[in-house]
Design a protein around this motif. Sequence first.
Motif, mmCIF file in Angstrom:
data_model
loop_
_atom_site.group_PDB
_atom_site.id
_atom_site.type_symbol
_atom_site.label_atom_id
_atom_site.label_comp_id
_atom_site.label_asym_id
_atom_site.label_seq_id
_atom_site.Cartn_x
_atom_site.Cartn_y
_atom_site.Cartn_z
ATOM 1 N N UNK A 134 0.809 -1.222 0.000
ATOM 2 C CA UNK A 134 0.000 0.000 0.000
ATOM 3 C C UNK A 134 0.844 1.275 0.000
ATOM 4 N N UNK A 135 2.132 1.144 0.342
ATOM 5 C CA UNK A 135 3.016 2.305 0.330
ATOM 6 C C UNK A 135 3.615 2.572 -1.049
ATOM 7 N N UNK A 136 3.721 1.545 -1.873
ATOM 8 C CA UNK A 136 4.467 1.708 -3.129
ATOM 9 C C UNK A 136 3.646 1.444 -4.393
ATOM 10 N N UNK A 137 2.490 0.793 -4.274
ATOM 11 C CA UNK A 137 1.832 0.312 -5.495
ATOM 12 C C UNK A 137 1.381 1.447 -6.424
ATOM 13 N N UNK A 138 0.827 2.534 -5.885
ATOM 14 C CA UNK A 138 0.376 3.631 -6.758
ATOM 15 C C UNK A 138 1.559 4.360 -7.397
ATOM 16 N N UNK A 139 2.631 4.520 -6.622
ATOM 17 C CA UNK A 139 3.819 5.165 -7.184
ATOM 18 C C UNK A 139 4.488 4.256 -8.207
ATOM 19 N N UNK A 140 4.488 2.959 -7.967
ATOM 20 C CA UNK A 140 5.016 2.018 -8.961
ATOM 21 C C UNK A 140 4.206 2.053 -10.254
ATOM 22 N N UNK A 141 2.902 2.234 -10.135
ATOM 23 C CA UNK A 141 2.059 2.375 -11.328
ATOM 24 C C UNK A 141 2.481 3.605 -12.136
ATOM 25 N N UNK A 142 2.740 4.704 -11.434
ATOM 26 C CA UNK A 142 3.184 5.931 -12.112
ATOM 27 C C UNK A 142 4.553 5.720 -12.749
ATOM 28 N N UNK A 143 5.421 4.987 -12.086
ATOM 29 C CA UNK A 143 6.736 4.676 -12.643
ATOM 30 C C UNK A 143 6.587 3.937 -13.977
ATOM 31 N N UNK A 144 5.679 2.968 -14.030
ATOM 32 C CA UNK A 144 5.450 2.230 -15.281
ATOM 33 C C UNK A 144 4.917 3.148 -16.380
ATOM 34 N N UNK A 145 4.122 4.132 -15.997
ATOM 35 C CA UNK A 145 3.617 5.096 -16.973
ATOM 36 C C UNK A 145 4.762 5.919 -17.565
ATOM 37 N N UNK A 146 5.714 6.320 -16.720
ATOM 38 C CA UNK A 146 6.888 7.057 -17.205
ATOM 39 C C UNK A 146 7.732 6.179 -18.139
#
Length: 259
Positions: A74-86
């Motif tokens: 829950x700490x990293x999943x949304x930011x990891x999603x954004x990383x994949x978008x980049x």
Amino acid sequence: MEIIEEAYLSNYKNQLQVNCNEALKSVGEIELSPKTFTFYTSVAVIASSRIEGEQMELDSYVKHKVQHIDYLPELVEKTNDLYLAYLFAKDNTLSEANFIHTHQLLTKHLLPEKDRGVYRKNEMLVMEHKTGRIQFEAAPFAIVTTEMDKLWMDINNLLLQNLSVEEVFYYASFIHLVFVCIHPFNDGNGRAARLLEKWFLAQKLGEIAWYFQSEKYYYHNVNSYYKNLNRLGVFYEQLDYGKADAFLLMLPNAINYEG
């Protein structure tokens, strides 16, 4: 141009206090490698996520991506999603279809599948995450698609033009600003806007743009970021882009920002 204002470009150039060409040279000294891209993109996505209220600390997320340290999902999943978008944006040409796909990626753990990459069908009040204060009323849902069509016409036109470096930064910031004001999606608009800005820069200036720390600069100056957005007004159809200069001038300060 359909929605982006060209009238304020001359005033923008007169107010610029950053020599964009010289600043770009200093960024060009960075060793471009997969490792450095991972580091700079990790900083970019966590800074952008922090603006939107994510709790993960910047240093911890960089450790997660660079040193492969595990944290609770829950700490990293949304930011990891954004990383994949980049990552997708870096490897693909900027277009409406590709941008829609990045929104689908970055909202995987933010929105239900039916709302990912889909323009909203409801009215939208935009609130500042830190204070909960209403910032402005976004574009009425009935004109969201029309306004986005205008924005993409302008983006496609600008991608074909031979622009000076100063013009590239002006239009990248204006794209960011107009997108935020339209606020076309149910969520993820801020993250998407900052990605769109950088994607446009990369299309015009090359791979080096992915190493700009614009997201980090906005995060460290988040009060000014929101204040400068608010200068335009409260209601979408009454926005005064003549008051956008303070926002537009933020991006050049971020070219080689370390913070």
